[in-house]
Design an enzyme around this catalytic site. Structure first.
Site, PDB file in Angstrom:
ATOM      1  N   PRO A  33       0.807  -1.211   0.000  1.00 18.19           N
ATOM      2  CA  PRO A  33       0.000   0.000   0.000  1.00 18.19           C
ATOM      3  C   PRO A  33       0.848   1.272   0.000  1.00 18.19           C
ATOM      4  O   PRO A  33       1.565   1.551   0.953  1.00 18.19           O
ATOM      5  CB  PRO A  33      -0.837  -0.085   1.283  1.00 18.19           C
ATOM      6  CG  PRO A  33      -0.316  -1.229   2.062  1.00 18.19           C
ATOM      7  CD  PRO A  33       0.670  -1.975   1.236  1.00 18.19           C
ATOM      8  N   GLU A  34       0.811   1.989  -1.093  1.00 24.40           N
ATOM      9  CA  GLU A  34       1.411   3.305  -1.168  1.00 24.40           C
ATOM     10  C   GLU A  34       0.257   4.290  -1.352  1.00 24.40           C
ATOM     11  O   GLU A  34      -0.887   3.931  -1.110  1.00 24.40           O
ATOM     12  CB  GLU A  34       2.441   3.353  -2.314  1.00 24.40           C
ATOM     13  CG  GLU A  34       3.553   2.312  -2.126  1.00 24.40           C
ATOM     14  CD  GLU A  34       4.597   2.286  -3.226  1.00 24.40           C
ATOM     15  OE1 GLU A  34       4.856   3.339  -3.815  1.00 24.40           O
ATOM     16  OE2 GLU A  34       5.155   1.214  -3.486  1.00 24.40           O
TER      17      GLU A  34
ATOM     18  N   LYS B 187       0.899   8.050   3.200  1.00 23.65           N
ATOM     19  CA  LYS B 187       0.413   6.691   3.464  1.00 23.65           C
ATOM     20  C   LYS B 187      -0.301   6.585   4.796  1.00 23.65           C
ATOM     21  O   LYS B 187      -0.712   5.491   5.189  1.00 23.65           O
ATOM     22  CB  LYS B 187       1.581   5.705   3.422  1.00 23.65           C
ATOM     23  CG  LYS B 187       2.376   5.728   2.126  1.00 23.65           C
ATOM     24  CD  LYS B 187       3.622   4.872   2.240  1.00 23.65           C
ATOM     25  CE  LYS B 187       4.677   5.303   1.249  1.00 23.65           C
ATOM     26  NZ  LYS B 187       5.977   4.653   1.509  1.00 23.65           N
TER      27      LYS B 187
ATOM     28  N   HIS C 216      -5.711 -13.397   9.899  1.00 24.04           N
ATOM     29  CA  HIS C 216      -4.849 -12.251  10.183  1.00 24.04           C
ATOM     30  C   HIS C 216      -5.612 -11.048  10.727  1.00 24.04           C
ATOM     31  O   HIS C 216      -5.125  -9.916  10.652  1.00 24.04           O
ATOM     32  CB  HIS C 216      -4.058 -11.859   8.932  1.00 24.04           C
ATOM     33  CG  HIS C 216      -3.230 -12.992   8.391  1.00 24.04           C
ATOM     34  ND1 HIS C 216      -3.372 -13.480   7.113  1.00 24.04           N
ATOM     35  CD2 HIS C 216      -2.289 -13.762   8.986  1.00 24.04           C
ATOM     36  CE1 HIS C 216      -2.532 -14.487   6.938  1.00 24.04           C
ATOM     37  NE2 HIS C 216      -1.863 -14.677   8.049  1.00 24.04           N
TER      38      HIS C 216
ATOM     39  N   ARG D  59       1.450  -9.199   7.876  1.00 26.25           N
ATOM     40  CA  ARG D  59       2.845  -9.026   8.281  1.00 26.25           C
ATOM     41  C   ARG D  59       3.039  -8.068   9.447  1.00 26.25           C
ATOM     42  O   ARG D  59       4.175  -7.851   9.871  1.00 26.25           O
ATOM     43  CB  ARG D  59       3.684  -8.621   7.072  1.00 26.25           C
ATOM     44  CG  ARG D  59       3.945  -9.839   6.189  1.00 26.25           C
ATOM     45  CD  ARG D  59       4.046  -9.473   4.746  1.00 26.25           C
ATOM     46  NE  ARG D  59       5.413  -9.201   4.366  1.00 26.25           N
ATOM     47  CZ  ARG D  59       5.798  -9.035   3.099  1.00 26.25           C
ATOM     48  NH1 ARG D  59       4.926  -9.106   2.130  1.00 26.25           N
ATOM     49  NH2 ARG D  59       7.040  -8.793   2.839  1.00 26.25           N
TER      50      ARG D  59
ATOM     51  N   ARG E 130      19.478  18.721  -0.473  1.00 29.15           N
ATOM     52  CA  ARG E 130      19.911  17.469   0.132  1.00 29.15           C
ATOM     53  C   ARG E 130      21.177  16.935  -0.525  1.00 29.15           C
ATOM     54  O   ARG E 130      21.401  17.137  -1.705  1.00 29.15           O
ATOM     55  CB  ARG E 130      18.799  16.409  -0.017  1.00 29.15           C
ATOM     56  CG  ARG E 130      17.659  16.563   0.971  1.00 29.15           C
ATOM     57  CD  ARG E 130      18.142  16.235   2.354  1.00 29.15           C
ATOM     58  NE  ARG E 130      17.094  16.391   3.345  1.00 29.15           N
ATOM     59  CZ  ARG E 130      16.359  15.372   3.810  1.00 29.15           C
ATOM     60  NH1 ARG E 130      16.554  14.163   3.360  1.00 29.15           N
ATOM     61  NH2 ARG E 130      15.454  15.600   4.715  1.00 29.15           N
TER      62      ARG E 130
ATOM     63  N   ARG F 255      16.367  -3.248   0.076  1.00 24.70           N
ATOM     64  CA  ARG F 255      15.311  -3.703  -0.817  1.00 24.70           C
ATOM     65  C   ARG F 255      15.914  -3.759  -2.209  1.00 24.70           C
ATOM     66  O   ARG F 255      17.024  -4.234  -2.357  1.00 24.70           O
ATOM     67  CB  ARG F 255      14.091  -2.797  -0.729  1.00 24.70           C
ATOM     68  CG  ARG F 255      14.381  -1.353  -0.990  1.00 24.70           C
ATOM     69  CD  ARG F 255      13.246  -0.471  -0.561  1.00 24.70           C
ATOM     70  NE  ARG F 255      13.233  -0.372   0.905  1.00 24.70           N
ATOM     71  CZ  ARG F 255      12.706   0.632   1.563  1.00 24.70           C
ATOM     72  NH1 ARG F 255      12.117   1.582   0.908  1.00 24.70           N
ATOM     73  NH2 ARG F 255      12.742   0.692   2.861  1.00 24.70           N
TER      74      ARG F 255
END
Length: 302
Positions: free
Chosen positions: A2-3, A61, A96, A115, A175, A285
């Site tokens: 889910p984004e 999110k 779950h 999860r 940045r 990732r």
DNA sequence: CCATAATCCTGTACGC
DNA sequence: TGCGTACAGGATTATG
């Protein structure tokens, strides 16, 4: 995972199906799923029971339901596998199921999370620093200039009309990091996860390791536009995937899979130029990109 | 303040 | 068949 588009689909479903309803009881089946609630499971139940759900709001999110009476909200983060399922009548069991809110008409709002990276919490509301609405929302008070305290440090997202794009572009260039790292930093711009970062960068024809302090304003805008466009396209398809009784995230794979250009497509041809998609490990990732459309910079930042 | 690594969790896919 | 391991990863916390 889910984004932003998936969370917005859930928020919209909640706005349609639970607003105006009152919580009559709370069952916490897994304490870990309410670990962010300071008072623990019993306190969570006490703070929710008897409260009416007045508005459904989302920033990035994070999504939350404004509660009546006091300045509190039920905050939800879906993590990697969280779902909020609206049930009519006696709700079914689910392996779950982590938290169940009983609603005043006999139905329920179930938080299901395989999860368990997601969580629910009841928290106080604080003013937004810029005075704008907390986020994208529907319902009574949805446009109030407040956010849940744990969301105060989360930046506005790319689909938020109150996002200051010029300042965001400047913040990226100030940045000293890699472009994808910046896109994933929820304190800079929220809502983007690993999938849409890769897809947005592919659309923008920019490599994930481009150093942010050496990007032009146009390049930063291209990256942000790429992410915004792919999330908008995904959201348009997400709206078709749930019915009246079922508010569904639809998980990591499924409805938008066919539209993905690079994510999960290592070795397959780039839809634009046919070059095999590459994949590399990145931030615990992975990143997927087209080596021809998105050439690696001479001095990558990782 | 900034950047980055470690951490939480569970089911699936895979190699041996 | 069964076991061990890698992997999927967002946000927070800790560390440099």
């Amino acid at each position: 995972m889910p984004e932003l588009p998936e969370v917005e689909t859930v928020r919209d479903g909640l706005a349609r199906h639970v607003l105006g309803r009152t919580v009559t009881g709370v069952e916490v089946r897994r304490d870990y799923s309410v670990r962010r609630h300071a008072g623990g499971p019993l306190d969570l139940a006490g703070r929710l029971t008897g409260r009416r759900l007045d508005a459904a709001v989302r920033r990035g999110k994070f999504l939350w339901l404004l509660l009546d009476e006091r300045d509190e909200a039920l905050v939800a983060h879906l993590g990697m596998s969280g779902q909020l399922l609206v049930r009519d009548g006696e709700p079914p069991e689910h392996p779950h199921l982590r938290v169940r809110l009983r609603l005043d008409d006999g139905g329920a709002l179930d938080f299901v999370d395989q999860r368990t990276f997601g969580h629910l919490a009841v928290v106080e509301l604080v003013p937004t620093p810029d005075g704008g609405p907390g986020g994208t929302g529907t319902g009574t008070g949805a446009d109030r200039p407040v956010v849940p305290a744990p969301v105060a440090h989360i930046a506005r997202d790319l689909l938020d009309p109150h996002l200051d794009r010029g300042r965001l572009v400047d913040a990226f260039r100030a940045r000293r990091t890699g472009l994808k790292r910046a896109l994933l930093d929820q304190t800079l711009v929220s809502g983007i996860g690993n999938i849409y970062a890769d897809e947005g960068l592919w659309r923008a024809r920019l490599h994930y390791a481009r150093p942010t302090d050496r990007l032009s304003r146009a390049e930063v805008n291209r990256a942000l536009d790429g992410c915004a466009e792919v999330m908008t396209a995904a959201l348009a398809q997400g709206g078709t995937s749930f019915d009246a009784l079922y508010v569904d995230v639809n998980g990591a794979s499924g409805y938008f899979d066919r539209s993905l250009a690079v994510y999960g497509r290592e070795g397959e041809p780039c839809p634009r130029c046919g070059t095999p998609i590459r994949r590399a490990s990145f931030m615990n990732r992975s990143s997927a990109w087209c080596p021809r459309c998105q050439p690696q910079p001479r001095r990558p930042h990782r």
